[in-house]
Structure formats: C-alpha cells, structure tokens
Design an enzyme around this catalytic site. Structure first.
Site, short mmCIF file in Angstrom:
data_model
loop_
_atom_site.label_atom_id
_atom_site.label_comp_id
_atom_site.label_asym_id
_atom_site.label_seq_id
_atom_site.Cartn_x
_atom_site.Cartn_y
_atom_site.Cartn_z
N GLU A 1 3.07 0.85 -7.71
CA GLU A 1 2.08 1.01 -8.77
C GLU A 1 1.89 -0.37 -9.41
O GLU A 1 2.87 -1.00 -9.82
CB GLU A 1 2.61 2.00 -9.82
CG GLU A 1 1.58 2.31 -10.87
CD GLU A 1 2.08 3.24 -11.96
OE1 GLU A 1 3.21 3.75 -11.85
OE2 GLU A 1 1.34 3.43 -12.94
N ARG B 1 18.26 4.65 -4.58
CA ARG B 1 17.74 3.45 -5.22
C ARG B 1 18.82 2.39 -5.26
O ARG B 1 20.01 2.68 -5.34
CB ARG B 1 17.34 3.75 -6.66
CG ARG B 1 15.98 4.37 -6.81
CD ARG B 1 15.76 4.75 -8.26
NE ARG B 1 14.97 3.77 -8.98
CZ ARG B 1 13.65 3.75 -8.98
NH1 ARG B 1 12.97 4.62 -8.30
NH2 ARG B 1 13.00 2.84 -9.69
N LYS C 1 10.37 -1.28 -14.38
CA LYS C 1 9.29 -2.20 -14.74
C LYS C 1 8.95 -2.10 -16.23
O LYS C 1 8.58 -3.09 -16.84
CB LYS C 1 8.05 -1.90 -13.90
CG LYS C 1 8.16 -2.45 -12.49
CD LYS C 1 6.93 -2.13 -11.67
CE LYS C 1 6.97 -0.70 -11.20
NZ LYS C 1 5.88 -0.37 -10.27
P1 ATP Z 1 10.21 1.23 -11.63
O1 ATP Z 1 11.00 2.36 -12.19
O2 ATP Z 1 10.99 -0.01 -11.45
O3 ATP Z 1 8.93 1.01 -12.32
P2 ATP Z 1 8.89 2.68 -9.61
O4 ATP Z 1 9.59 3.55 -8.64
O5 ATP Z 1 8.11 3.32 -10.69
O6 ATP Z 1 9.92 1.64 -10.14
P3 ATP Z 1 6.80 1.94 -7.88
O7 ATP Z 1 5.84 0.84 -8.01
O8 ATP Z 1 6.31 3.31 -8.04
O9 ATP Z 1 7.95 1.65 -8.91
O10 ATP Z 1 7.66 1.80 -6.54
C1 ATP Z 1 7.14 1.57 -5.28
C2 ATP Z 1 8.16 2.02 -4.26
O11 ATP Z 1 9.37 1.30 -4.44
C3 ATP Z 1 8.50 3.47 -4.43
O12 ATP Z 1 8.50 4.06 -3.14
C4 ATP Z 1 9.86 3.48 -5.02
O13 ATP Z 1 10.59 4.59 -4.59
C5 ATP Z 1 10.46 2.19 -4.50
N1 ATP Z 1 11.47 1.66 -5.42
C6 ATP Z 1 11.31 1.31 -6.72
N2 ATP Z 1 12.46 0.90 -7.27
C7 ATP Z 1 13.41 1.00 -6.30
C8 ATP Z 1 14.82 0.73 -6.25
N3 ATP Z 1 15.48 0.27 -7.31
N4 ATP Z 1 15.46 0.94 -5.08
C9 ATP Z 1 14.79 1.39 -4.00
N5 ATP Z 1 13.48 1.65 -3.98
C10 ATP Z 1 12.78 1.48 -5.11
MG MG Z 2 6.38 4.46 -10.55
#
Ligand code: ATP
Ligand code: MG
Length: 544
Positions: A31, A256, A266
């Site tokens: 995102e 994760r 983020k």
């Molecule tokens: P954040 O909580 O850091 O904002 P998010 O999951 O909302 O992370 P996205 O931009 O939606 O961020 O993530 C894109 C992809 O990266 C998703 O498939 C998510 O599952 C993966 N991802 C995000 N953070 C991690 C992590 N710490 N370890 C493994 N995969 C991750």
């Molecule tokens: Mg997200």
C-alpha cells in the site's frame, strides 16, 4: 531459494506436478502509504525468488484503495526499493485500475442477494458485530430488496450521500465464529481525491473485497501474505467464488519478520518522520530499505539475511546483530580498505624533513585485486587516533604507541614516541616522535619488533570528514509509548580525517576504515559536505 525448502515452495511444486498450474504467478502488493521496510523485504524476496524457482513471474501491485493515506512519493520510493533489491516486476499494476471491475463485481453480489447497503454508522456496525461467544445482531437494513440495494449503491457512487452515511456490506453470516464473515463492509464512501483516479470515485472498496479480485484479475496463482490475514482467508475465498471470478488464486500466509529495538509499522515509522525524531524516511536509523541503503547496507546482505531467516508459519523477531553479521560478511569481501582517523591526535616526526612527502602504493583490498590501489602519504606530520596513544605503557601486552615505545604505522615506518605537548589543562595535544628509515614496510627489516601496528593519516593531505554513528532508535520495551521509546542518543557525530587518497569518493562507496569499522560515504546535500560517512557496522559484533 533454489536450494532451500519451505512450505510454500512445497505447495507450488505440488501444484505444478498435479497440473493445477503450469506457471507460477505471484505479486508483491504494497500500500503506497509509506516507504518499504526490512519486513517488506521478506515479502519481496519470497515472492520474487519463489516465482523465479519455477520460471514464473511476479507483479508489483500498488494497493491504492485508500485515497486518504496514499502519496506519490511513496509510489516512487516503492518501485525504487524493489529495483534496488534486484528485482524487476513482470508488470506494474494498480488496484485502482480495477475499480470499475470491482464495482461491477459488487453488483453481481447485490443481484445474488449477497450484499446490501447499510445505513448504520461505523460505530453501530462495530457494536453489533458481537464477539467470539456472542453472535452479531443483524442490521435492520439487511433485508433490503435487490432493487433498492442496486439503486442505493448507484447513488453512493454518484456522491449522493455523505461520508459514513452508508456502506455496502456482504450478507454472509452474523453468527459465524469467524468475525470476518459477519457481514464485512465491502465499500465505504470517501470524498478524498485519489492520486490515480482523481475525483472519479466516491466509493472505495475495502481491502478484503479488493484484494482477492485484484489477484484473480492478474491470474495470481499463489497470493502470499503475512499471518494476520489467516482469519481473512475464508472471506478471500468467498469473494473470489461469489463474485464469479474466472480465476481462483490461493492465499497462503507466512510469518512476519520483526527486528528487536525497532518498529515495522508504517504508521509508527511515519510518526517518527513527522515528529522530526529522524531525518526523513531514509534516516540511517530507520528500518526502511532506503534508510538501510543510506546507512550503507548492501542488497546482497539483505537478501542473504532474508533467505537465512527462512520462511515459517510463525512471526519471528530477530536481533539486529544477525542482520549486521550478514552485512559484515558481505562488506568483508567487497569493501575497500582505507585509513580514517576519527579522534585525531597530532604526531610530529622530528627527524623527518619538513616539506617532504612520500607516497606508497597500497591495494584497496588484500585479496580483491579488482578494487585497485590507492596512494597513501607519509610526512613529518601525521594524525593517529587518540586511543592509540598512552603516555605510560599500561603493560607489556600494550599494542599501541606509548612514550618510549615503538609502533609501525601501517604500510610505512616504525615511529618511536619521544615526548608529548600538553595544553594548559594537561591534555595531550601533540606527540613528538622519531622514525627509523631502515624500517620501511616491505624492506625485510627484522632487527626488532614494534609493540604493534596502528593506522594514521598524513596531515597535510588529509581531508576533514564527518563520521556518523548510530545506536538503536528505540528502546526495546514495547510497553512504552513511541515517544518514551525514542533514544535521543541514537545519533552521534565525530569530526576527523580520511586519507587524501579518497578525495574523489562518491556517495554510497563503502570502505573498511582499518581498525575502525565499515563506513558508507554519504554526500550530505543539506550541509554540502561530500565527506560525510555513516558507520554501517562495527568490525566486530558488540553483541553479548
Ligand atoms: P505495515 O504494518 O508495516 O504498514 P503492511 O502489511 O500494512 O505493513 P503493506 O504495504 O500492506 O504493509 O504490505 C505489503 C506486503 O508486505 C504484504 O503482503 C504484507 O503482508 C507484507 N509485509 C509487510 N510487513 C511485513 C513483515 N514485517 N514481514 C513480512 N511481510 C511483511
Ligand atoms: Mg497494509
């Protein structure tokens, strides 16, 4: 990942063997509401490497379904980071490209009696969802007719209602043991301008509705995501099935990746940036890929680290020390060696002629000859580290310079300290020494052994440089607030010198400053200083 086995690879192998798929297609779906962090690296490496094992492909898809939080700078940053890690997406897509199709798919649900417009507020919907032991209370609007729902949904699209006044909900099961199946919201009204579609849309799909449709449209075979989506999988499958998507992707969750003493969300990283706790998303203390890059981490080290941490069905939190050891191993093999004096102490060689400078050709790396060589200078005036001098030799094992003692200056001569000059406070500000011409490095001289070998820089050609050192950005105690966790001593700066041979150093060139650590050149545009260096990792692990 070629030589590694993990549970997702096994699933893919089976799907190829049984003929369920003849090509593996994955996607990385960030995102654009922030820059990517090291946790995302796990998702990127996993998706791209797995597809590569099977000769398949991986898309980058911006999950831009929330116009309120997304921004063009993040869009640019994300693709830059993916490419920096060494991956080129087979295609770059946008969730927003599919808004019309999603809308039409929602209409299919309405027509099947599987979605309805609800007038309840977000609070009312939350309150009537029930909990694990109590079923939810059906909305009073749940039994609207198909025609009424179609009419209202069309009006939502046209902007006839205010934000929050109405939502479209799936009609599934208000008593489901899985809370995600209790009539989840599919669409909400939002008047914010979208970075791609502008003001065209007044309704935006929720992630749980949009994501499976995006995957299905792109023909994704295996939709890999982190563990928190496990409970959403029944809804993912429901959406694909009930919206009658011609292709059925399979969602698979993995753990994760987290790192102690930092945060990966983020939202929290943005808070650190907005609060000016750090110098932007790419501050070297940040766990973002851009921050680690500016600090001097290499993509090779990050990829090796991600592969080594493996892929499991549980979340994992690792010590930063593990990540650092991969960085150190990579730099050990590839970074050139050079001299920097970080806490300078002046040394005057009293028996060396004033004005004379000798240059010695020295390789940048003892084994890696591809890195070439540089010229190091020697003269009457040199700098050594303050820590490398002691007025009194503490014991016979002391390997540095002391009054009356003798050391080799790397690649040059033995020098013997004969006297010190002190300021009015008694602090040593200069060491007087003599050199022995016979002891030139490589001359075969072996009449006596020096106490040790220390590095130095020739003073008249030395270049003033700034050295940045980084400590943990946050306290490890996750019970504290982010403001309380912030470590105000996480950045420290020192003013010293680098050898003149590094005059033309460029941003992101990396060196092992001998006996000091690995450093990355960072040409600071704000201070206009081309000679600023970030400590990447110390030479040895400080981990206890
Ligand atoms: P954040 O909580 O850091 O904002 P998010 O999951 O909302 O992370 P996205 O931009 O939606 O961020 O993530 C894109 C992809 O990266 C998703 O498939 C998510 O599952 C993966 N991802 C995000 N953070 C991690 C992590 N710490 N370890 C493994 N995969 C991750
Ligand atoms: Mg997200």
């Amino acid at each position: 990942m070629e030589n590694q086995s993990n549970f997702i690879k096994t699933i893919m192998e089976d799907d190829i063997k049984t003929g369920k798929h003849d090509e593996i297609i994955t996607r990385f779906p960030p995102e654009p509401n922030g820059f990517l962090h090291i946790g995302h690296a796990r998702a990127i490496v996993t998706n791209f490497e797995l597809a590569k094992v099977f000769g398949g492909k991986t898309n980058l898809r911006y999950d831009d379904t929330n116009p309120s939080k997304e921004d063009e700078v993040y869009v640019k940053g994300i693709i830059e980071d993916v490419r920096w890690l060494g991956y080129e997406p087979a295609g770059i897509y946008w969730a927003s490209d599919y808004f019309e199709e999603m809308y039409q798919r929602a209409i299919i649900l309405i027509k099947k009696g599987l979605a309805y417009v609800d007038d309840q507020s977000a609070e009312e919907i939350a309150k009537t969802r029930g909990d694990v032991v109590t079923p939810g209370i059906p909305s009073p609007y749940r039994n609207r007719t198909v025609d009424e729902n179609l009419e209202l949904f069309a009006q939502m699209r046209e902007g006839k209602f205010k934000e929050g006044e109405k939502v479209l909900r799936a009609k599934i099961d208000m008593a489901s043991p899985n809370m995600n199946m209790r009539d989840p919201v599919l669409y909400r009204i939002n008047f914010a301008s979208h970075h791609n579609t502008g003001d065209t849309w007044k309704v935006y799909p929720m992630y749980d509705f949009a994501h499976p449709i995006e995957d299905a449209i792109e023909g994704i075979t295996h939709s890999l995501c982190s563990l928190e989506f496990e409970d959403h999988r029944p809804l993912y499958d429901w959406v694909v099935r009930e919206t009658e998507m011609p292709h059925t992707p399979r969602q698979i969750e993995f753990g994760r990746l987290g790192i102690v003493n930092t945060v990966m969300s983020k939202r929290l990283l943005k808070y650190l940036v907005d609060s000016n706790y750090v110098d932007g998303w790419d501050d070297p203390r940040m766990p973002t890929l851009s921050g680690l890059r500016r600090k001097g981490y290499t993509k090779e080290a990050i990829r090796a680290f991600i592969l080594a941490t493996g892929l499991a069905k549980v979340n994992s939190e690792v010590e930063v020390d593990m990540l650092e050891s991969f960085v150190r191993d990579d730099l050990q093999a590839r970074a050139g060696r050079a001299f920097a004096v970080i806490n300078p102490l002046k040394v005057t060689i009293t028996n060396y002629p004033e004005g004379k400078i000798e240059y010695f050709d020295v390789p940048f790396h003892p084994e890696n000859t591809g890195l070439g060589s540089r010229k190091i200078a020697f003269s009457k005036h040199v700098y050594i580290e303050q820590e490398d001098f002691s007025e009194v030799k503490p014991d016979n094992k002391y390997k540095r310079l002391s009054l009356g003692g003798e050391v080799r200056l790397f690649h040059t001569y033995f020098i013997k300290a004969t006297d010190v000059v002190k300021d009015e406070n008694g602090k040593i500000v200069e060491v007087l020494a003599t050199y022995d011409e016979k002891t030139l490095s490589g001359s075969g001289f072996n009449e006596r052994k020096p106490d040790g070998t220390i590095h130095f820089v020739e003073a008249t050609t030395a270049i003033p440089a700034t050295f940045n050192f980084f400590g943990p950005l946050l306290d490890a105690d996750t019970n504290k607030t982010i403001d309380e966790r912030y470590n105000p001593n996480s950045l420290s700066q020192k003013q010293g010198f680098i050898e003149g041979g590094l005059k033309d150093v460029k941003t992101d060139e990396k060196f092992q400053f001998v006996r000091n650590g690995y450093f990355n050149c960072y040409a600071n545009k704000k201070t206009n200083n081309p000679y600023e260096f970030n400590e990447i990792v110390p030479l040895k692990s400080s981990y206890k």
